[in-house]
Design a protein around this motif. Structure first.
Motif, PDB file in Angstrom:
ATOM      1  N   ASN A 129       0.808  -1.224   0.000  1.00  0.00           N
ATOM      2  CA  ASN A 129       0.000   0.000   0.000  1.00  0.00           C
ATOM      3  C   ASN A 129       0.845   1.281   0.000  1.00  0.00           C
ATOM      4  O   ASN A 129       0.373   2.334   0.431  1.00  0.00           O
ATOM      5  CB  ASN A 129      -0.958   0.021   1.197  1.00  0.00           C
ATOM      6  N   THR A 130       2.064   1.200  -0.465  1.00  0.00           N
ATOM      7  CA  THR A 130       2.899   2.400  -0.559  1.00  0.00           C
ATOM      8  C   THR A 130       2.425   3.265  -1.722  1.00  0.00           C
ATOM      9  O   THR A 130       2.239   2.769  -2.829  1.00  0.00           O
ATOM     10  CB  THR A 130       4.372   2.012  -0.774  1.00  0.00           C
ATOM     11  N   ASP A 131       2.210   4.557  -1.464  1.00  0.00           N
ATOM     12  CA  ASP A 131       1.831   5.472  -2.538  1.00  0.00           C
ATOM     13  C   ASP A 131       3.068   6.228  -3.027  1.00  0.00           C
ATOM     14  O   ASP A 131       4.172   6.067  -2.493  1.00  0.00           O
ATOM     15  CB  ASP A 131       0.733   6.435  -2.091  1.00  0.00           C
ATOM     16  N   THR A 132       2.890   7.071  -4.032  1.00  0.00           N
ATOM     17  CA  THR A 132       4.031   7.767  -4.637  1.00  0.00           C
ATOM     18  C   THR A 132       4.702   8.713  -3.651  1.00  0.00           C
ATOM     19  O   THR A 132       5.933   8.811  -3.604  1.00  0.00           O
ATOM     20  CB  THR A 132       3.580   8.544  -5.887  1.00  0.00           C
ATOM     21  N   LEU A 133       3.924   9.428  -2.858  1.00  0.00           N
ATOM     22  CA  LEU A 133       4.490  10.357  -1.879  1.00  0.00           C
ATOM     23  C   LEU A 133       5.315   9.603  -0.833  1.00  0.00           C
ATOM     24  O   LEU A 133       6.412  10.036  -0.459  1.00  0.00           O
ATOM     25  CB  LEU A 133       3.373  11.149  -1.197  1.00  0.00           C
ATOM     26  N   ALA A 134       4.790   8.475  -0.350  1.00  0.00           N
ATOM     27  CA  ALA A 134       5.517   7.680   0.653  1.00  0.00           C
ATOM     28  C   ALA A 134       6.779   7.070   0.050  1.00  0.00           C
ATOM     29  O   ALA A 134       7.815   6.958   0.725  1.00  0.00           O
ATOM     30  CB  ALA A 134       4.614   6.584   1.205  1.00  0.00           C
ATOM     31  N   LEU A 135       6.719   6.688  -1.221  1.00  0.00           N
ATOM     32  CA  LEU A 135       7.887   6.115  -1.889  1.00  0.00           C
ATOM     33  C   LEU A 135       9.001   7.157  -1.990  1.00  0.00           C
ATOM     34  O   LEU A 135      10.174   6.852  -1.752  1.00  0.00           O
ATOM     35  CB  LEU A 135       7.497   5.618  -3.275  1.00  0.00           C
ATOM     36  N   VAL A 136       8.643   8.381  -2.328  1.00  0.00           N
ATOM     37  CA  VAL A 136       9.635   9.464  -2.410  1.00  0.00           C
ATOM     38  C   VAL A 136      10.254   9.717  -1.042  1.00  0.00           C
ATOM     39  O   VAL A 136      11.471   9.924  -0.925  1.00  0.00           O
ATOM     40  CB  VAL A 136       8.988  10.744  -2.966  1.00  0.00           C
ATOM     41  N   ASP A 137       9.444   9.691   0.012  1.00  0.00           N
ATOM     42  CA  ASP A 137       9.977   9.846   1.374  1.00  0.00           C
ATOM     43  C   ASP A 137      10.981   8.744   1.690  1.00  0.00           C
ATOM     44  O   ASP A 137      12.047   8.997   2.261  1.00  0.00           O
ATOM     45  CB  ASP A 137       8.842   9.803   2.403  1.00  0.00           C
ATOM     46  N   LEU A 138      10.627   7.519   1.330  1.00  0.00           N
ATOM     47  CA  LEU A 138      11.494   6.367   1.604  1.00  0.00           C
ATOM     48  C   LEU A 138      12.847   6.524   0.932  1.00  0.00           C
ATOM     49  O   LEU A 138      13.896   6.323   1.563  1.00  0.00           O
ATOM     50  CB  LEU A 138      10.805   5.092   1.110  1.00  0.00           C
ATOM     51  N   LEU A 139      12.842   6.925  -0.333  1.00  0.00           N
ATOM     52  CA  LEU A 139      14.092   7.034  -1.084  1.00  0.00           C
ATOM     53  C   LEU A 139      14.897   8.271  -0.695  1.00  0.00           C
ATOM     54  O   LEU A 139      16.126   8.249  -0.734  1.00  0.00           O
ATOM     55  CB  LEU A 139      13.800   7.064  -2.585  1.00  0.00           C
TER      56      LEU A 139
END
Length: 292
Positions: A129-139
């Protein structure tokens, strides 16, 4: 026909008894400044309202897309981001690994968060359930999976370098440089890497460089050496912290039993006090190198 009846047959005129035409009735507001602009202004207001509604709709649609879960080929994905890539290239790399990232949305998210130049290479576990905003935060925060490498005490700098260079996910930015070259590169005492790698298990992010890991190991060894040098005996026949490091290395190689090291060290210290040669095999073996 009598003249007094002629006026009854004449047509009535709009003129008043004064003989002047009556004044025309003005519409409400007519004659005031800007009266002629009222209708265009009403149209402009309506157009602005429609434009605002459309803009808010577009913003809502983009936000919905950015906050929607990204489709994937597996429930939990272990992906790798290579070093030196921009946001769009990273999105394509993630797509190739089973994470259906929209490149345009991904680039937009990095710009909205102001982290377009801060995406970090490494290995990441992307949760469900990772969205694009959360993915950018992760990276951008570098919250990836870490690999480990154990650098065992007693190994020469050359052997430890060889082990580090066997780590396929550690970038060798010191290619072609041996222990002596690296010692000069980091301006180490003795102009050699020997003795300056602190033995420990090191965690690192895939894509990290060899020089970054070595600098960590050197800093730890320097801190350890400074502590030992500060707590040395006042009559120790050693002239510098670097000489102490070399003596400790010889003691370490002389015996594999930690309990025997204080006795071995005392023998070497006594020989140094009276000006004797150390006469220890590890020094000869080290001097022979690969010929041994």
């Amino acid at each position: 026909m009598p003249n007094h009846r002629l006026h009854n047959s004449m047509p009535k005129t709009p003129y008043s008894t004064s003989g002047k035409p009556p004044k025309r009735q003005k519409k409400a507001g007519q004659g005031r400044p800007g009266y002629g602009l009222a209708r265009p202004l009403r149209w402009l207001t309506r157009l602005a309202c429609v434009g605002f509604v459309l803009l808010m709709g577009a913003v809502a649609a983009v936000y919905f897309a950015l906050s929607s879960s990204i489709e994937r080929s597996a429930e939990v994905l272990d992906v790798h981001v290579s070093a030196g890539q921009g946001a769009r290239a990273i999105s394509r790399e993630l797509n190739a690994q089973g994470l259906a990232v929209n490149p345009d949305l991904f680039v937009l998210a990095t710009r909205l968060k102001g982290v377009a130049a801060q995406l970090k290479a490494g290995r990441y576990e992307v949760p469900p359930n990772t969205d694009t905003l959360a993915l950018v935060d992760l990276l951008s925060k570098g919250q990836g999976l870490l690999n480990t490498v154990a650098l065992v005490e007693g190994f020469t700098a050359t052997a430890l370098l060889e082990k580090l260079r066997q780590q396929s996910d550690l970038v060798d930015d010191l290619a072609g440089m041996g222990a002596e070259d690296i010692g000069r590169h980091f301006n180490l005492p003795g102009q050699h890497l020997e003795g300056w790698i602190y033995p420990d298990t090191y965690k690192y992010s895939p894509g990290s460089t060899l020089s970054e890991l070595l600098q960590r190991a050197i800093r730890l060894q320097q801190a350890e050496l400074n502590t030992a040098w500060a707590g040395r005996a006042s009559d120790l026949p050693v002239q510098s912290a670097y000489d102490l490091l070399k003596l400790a290395s010889i003691v370490e190689k002389e015996t594999g039993m930690a309990a025997d090291r204080p006795k071995v060290a005392s023998v070497f210290v006594n020989r140094l006090r009276v000006g004797m040669l150390l006469q220890t095999d590890p020094t000869v073996i080290y001097g022979l190198g690969e010929r041994f």
